[in-house]
Design a protein around this motif. Structure first.
Motif, PDB file in Angstrom:
ATOM      1  N   GLU A 121      47.049 128.689  21.153  1.00 39.96           N
ATOM      2  CA  GLU A 121      46.125 127.627  21.571  1.00 39.96           C
ATOM      3  C   GLU A 121      46.418 126.326  20.833  1.00 39.96           C
ATOM      4  O   GLU A 121      46.419 125.245  21.438  1.00 39.96           O
ATOM      5  N   ASP A 122      46.685 126.416  19.532  1.00 37.97           N
ATOM      6  CA  ASP A 122      47.008 125.219  18.750  1.00 37.97           C
ATOM      7  C   ASP A 122      48.288 124.562  19.252  1.00 37.97           C
ATOM      8  O   ASP A 122      48.348 123.327  19.397  1.00 37.97           O
ATOM      9  N   LEU A 123      49.313 125.375  19.513  1.00 30.44           N
ATOM     10  CA  LEU A 123      50.573 124.822  20.016  1.00 30.44           C
ATOM     11  C   LEU A 123      50.390 124.184  21.390  1.00 30.44           C
ATOM     12  O   LEU A 123      50.957 123.124  21.678  1.00 30.44           O
ATOM     13  N   HIS A 124      49.596 124.810  22.241  1.00 34.68           N
ATOM     14  CA  HIS A 124      49.341 124.251  23.574  1.00 34.68           C
ATOM     15  C   HIS A 124      48.614 122.914  23.448  1.00 34.68           C
ATOM     16  O   HIS A 124      48.966 121.933  24.122  1.00 34.68           O
ATOM     17  N   ARG A 125      47.605 122.869  22.583  1.00 31.15           N
ATOM     18  CA  ARG A 125      46.856 121.623  22.379  1.00 31.15           C
ATOM     19  C   ARG A 125      47.771 120.533  21.815  1.00 31.15           C
ATOM     20  O   ARG A 125      47.746 119.385  22.267  1.00 31.15           O
ATOM     21  N   ARG A 126      48.623 120.884  20.880  1.00 34.47           N
ATOM     22  CA  ARG A 126      49.557 119.902  20.309  1.00 34.47           C
ATOM     23  C   ARG A 126      50.582 119.446  21.336  1.00 34.47           C
ATOM     24  O   ARG A 126      51.003 118.284  21.328  1.00 34.47           O
ATOM     25  N   GLN A 127      50.976 120.355  22.205  1.00 35.05           N
ATOM     26  CA  GLN A 127      51.925 119.982  23.255  1.00 35.05           C
ATOM     27  C   GLN A 127      51.286 118.970  24.205  1.00 35.05           C
ATOM     28  O   GLN A 127      51.932 117.991  24.598  1.00 35.05           O
ATOM     29  N   GLU A 129      48.788 116.921  23.427  1.00 29.82           N
ATOM     30  CA  GLU A 129      48.665 115.681  22.654  1.00 29.82           C
ATOM     31  C   GLU A 129      50.005 114.964  22.561  1.00 29.82           C
ATOM     32  O   GLU A 129      50.064 113.740  22.643  1.00 29.82           O
ATOM     33  N   ASN A 130      51.082 115.732  22.397  1.00 26.13           N
ATOM     34  CA  ASN A 130      52.422 115.144  22.316  1.00 26.13           C
ATOM     35  C   ASN A 130      52.775 114.434  23.615  1.00 26.13           C
ATOM     36  O   ASN A 130      53.333 113.324  23.591  1.00 26.13           O
TER      37      ASN A 130
END
Length: 181
Positions: A121-127, A129-130
């Motif tokens: 979930e964190d990686l998806h959210r950061r992706q 945001e990126n």
């Protein structure tokens, strides 16, 4: 095998009443009246030993097989969730954050699965945001380029206007004030 055993005699009951009343007044002194020779053949002992050995081996084999079955079941209960966890982590490693790692148990493996789901979930959210930051950066770069272009055009236009204004002022100085021009 052979051994000798003593044979002893003790006085019996003196009266019928002492037999019924269980009178202990009788003397318990025993007299040895002889010996008996007892001979036991090896074949009987060997057969019993063979039976005992066979039973012991069978019990050992049954215990071994049952122990192996229990260990196999325990290993399967541990390995299957680990295999599913490994597959889920490989999917996450490929960049597919939409699939969750299945949480099957409440032990360490379940906690690992929860940690991987949180990481996903964190990686998806950061992706996401990126991507938004990349879009904002591209927009900012376009605006910077437009600003640079418009500043260049304004500078060139200002240079042309400065020349026109210079010639206009020079022309106005040379013309008399009463002139209709």
């Amino acid at each position: 095998m052979e051994f000798w055993a003593p044979v002893s005699a003790s006085p019996g009951y003196t009266t019928a009443e002492s037999l019924i009343l269980d009178d202990k007044s009788m003397s318990t002194r025993k007299r040895i009246i002889g010996s008996v020779r007892i001979v036991v053949g090896k074949s009987i002992l060997n057969r019993r030993l063979d039976v005992l050995l066979t039973k012991s081996v069978l019990i050992g084999l049954v215990s071994l097989f049952m122990g192996c079955a229990v260990i196999y079941l325990i290993v399967i209960r541990i390995v299957n969730p680990l295999n599913r966890l490994t597959k889920g982590v490989k999917v996450l490693g490929e960049g597919d954050f939409s699939n969750k790692v299945p949480v099957e148990t409440g032990d360490e493996i379940g906690r690992l699965a929860l940690a991987f789901n949180q990481m996903s979930e964190d990686l998806h959210r950061r992706q996401v945001e990126n991507r938004q930051l990349q879009t904002q950066l591209a927009q900012s770069q376009r605006m910077d380029a437009m600003g640079t272009l418009s500043a260049g055009i304004a500078h060139d236009f200002n240079n042309i206007l400065a020349i026109i204004m210079g010639y206009t002022e020079s022309s106005l100085r040379r013309t008399p004030e009463e002139s209709p021009i």
